[in-house]
Design an enzyme around this catalytic site. Structure first.
Site, mmCIF file in Angstrom:
data_model
loop_
_atom_site.group_PDB
_atom_site.id
_atom_site.type_symbol
_atom_site.label_atom_id
_atom_site.label_comp_id
_atom_site.label_asym_id
_atom_site.label_seq_id
_atom_site.Cartn_x
_atom_site.Cartn_y
_atom_site.Cartn_z
ATOM 1 C CB ILE A 55 -0.960 -0.024 1.214
ATOM 2 C CG1 ILE A 55 -1.875 1.209 1.224
ATOM 3 C CG2 ILE A 55 -0.228 -0.134 2.536
ATOM 4 C CD1 ILE A 55 -2.971 1.141 2.293
ATOM 5 C CB SER A 56 1.348 4.004 -2.403
ATOM 6 O OG SER A 56 1.565 3.255 -3.566
ATOM 7 C CD GLN A 57 5.977 8.368 1.540
ATOM 8 O OE1 GLN A 57 6.464 8.201 0.418
ATOM 9 N NE2 GLN A 57 6.493 9.184 2.430
#
Length: 205
Positions: A55-57
Site C-alpha cells: 500500500i503506497s506511502q
C-alpha cells in the site's frame, strides 16, 4: 489526533489541494492493511499487503492524486487496485473510478473493503493492467500504481483529449511522469525519482 498528524506531514511535504487532504482524512487506512499492521496505518510510509505488493506511502498517494485531479476528471482509470486504498481516495474525488488488478485475491479483498465503505462509484475487474480497460474508455485521467518499464501505449491510447496519465516509469531507476494529451499530441514531464513495485504484464488467478 493521529489523522491530523498525517495531514500536517502532507502539508509540510507541499500537498496543497484541500480536496485531496479531505479525501485522505475520510478514508480509514487501517481497513486496507493487515490487522498486524493496523497500528502503523496512519504513518506516512508504505506497508506490505502480501503477494509482493504494498500500500503506497500516503504522501505518494496524495501527490499522484493531486496531479491527477487538476483538470477535474469525471471518469478515471486506475491500474493496480492493490489494497483498494488509492481507489477509495479517488472515489471521494471523481464521478467514477474504473480499476484493474492482476492478482485476483487482492482484487476480491479490495472490492469487499470498498463495499464496506459504501463507495459504489467504482467498477473493478481482474485483468492485465498493461492493457487498460478499452471498452470503458476514453478516460479523463489514468493513474498507474506500479512502475512500468516504459509507458504502455494501450494506456495513452485510452486517454481522452485533455486527459492526464500519471505513472512511475523505469526499472532500477524510476521517475514519476505526467503525460498529457492534446488532440493527437502527447507531452511528457518527468517530475521526481520514486520507488514502486513493477507493473507486471499478465494476470494471476
Amino acid at each position: 489526533m493521529i489523522v491530523q498528524r498525517l495531514l500536517n506531514q502532507l502539508i509540510a511535504q507541499d500537498i496543497r489541494d484541500f480536496r485531496v487532504l479531505a479525501a485522505i482524512a475520510k478514508v480509514p487506512r487501517q481497513l486496507f492493511v493487515d490487522e498486524a499492521m493496523a497500528h502503523k496505518a496512519w504513518d506516512n510510509t508504505a506497508l506490505p499487503i502480501g503477494h509482493g505488493q504494498t500500500i503506497s506511502q500516503p504522501y505518494m498517494v496524495a501527490r499522484m492524486t493531486e496531479l491527477l485531479i487538476q483538470n477535474d476528471p469525471a471518469h478515471v482509470l486506475e491500474i493496480g487496485t492493490g489494497s483498494g486504498y488509492q481507489t477509495a481516495v479517488l472515489a471521494h474525488l471523481v464521478e467514477h473510478v474504473y480499476t484493474v488488478e492482476r492478482i485476483k485475491s487482492l482484487q476480491f479483498q479490495a472490492r469487499r473493503r470498498l463495499r464496506q465503505l459504501d463507495l459504489h462509484n467504482v467498477s473493478a475487474k481482474h485483468g492485465n493492467g498493461w492493457l487498460g480497460w478499452p471498452n470503458k474508455g476514453p478516460f479523463d485521467a489514468i493513474l498507474v500504481t506500479a512502475a512500468a518499464s516504459e509507458v504502455p501505449t494501450a494506456l495513452t491510447d485510452q486517454l481522452a483529449d485533455g486527459g492526464r496519465l500519471v505513472l512511475p516509469v523505469g526499472d532500477s531507476q524510476q521517475t514519476l511522469q505526467l503525460i498529457e494529451r492534446s488532440g493527437s499530441q502527447l507531452t511528457s514531464r518527468i517530475l521526481e525519482p520514486v520507488r514502486f513495485v513493477p507493473l507486471i504484464d499478465g494476470d494471476v488467478e
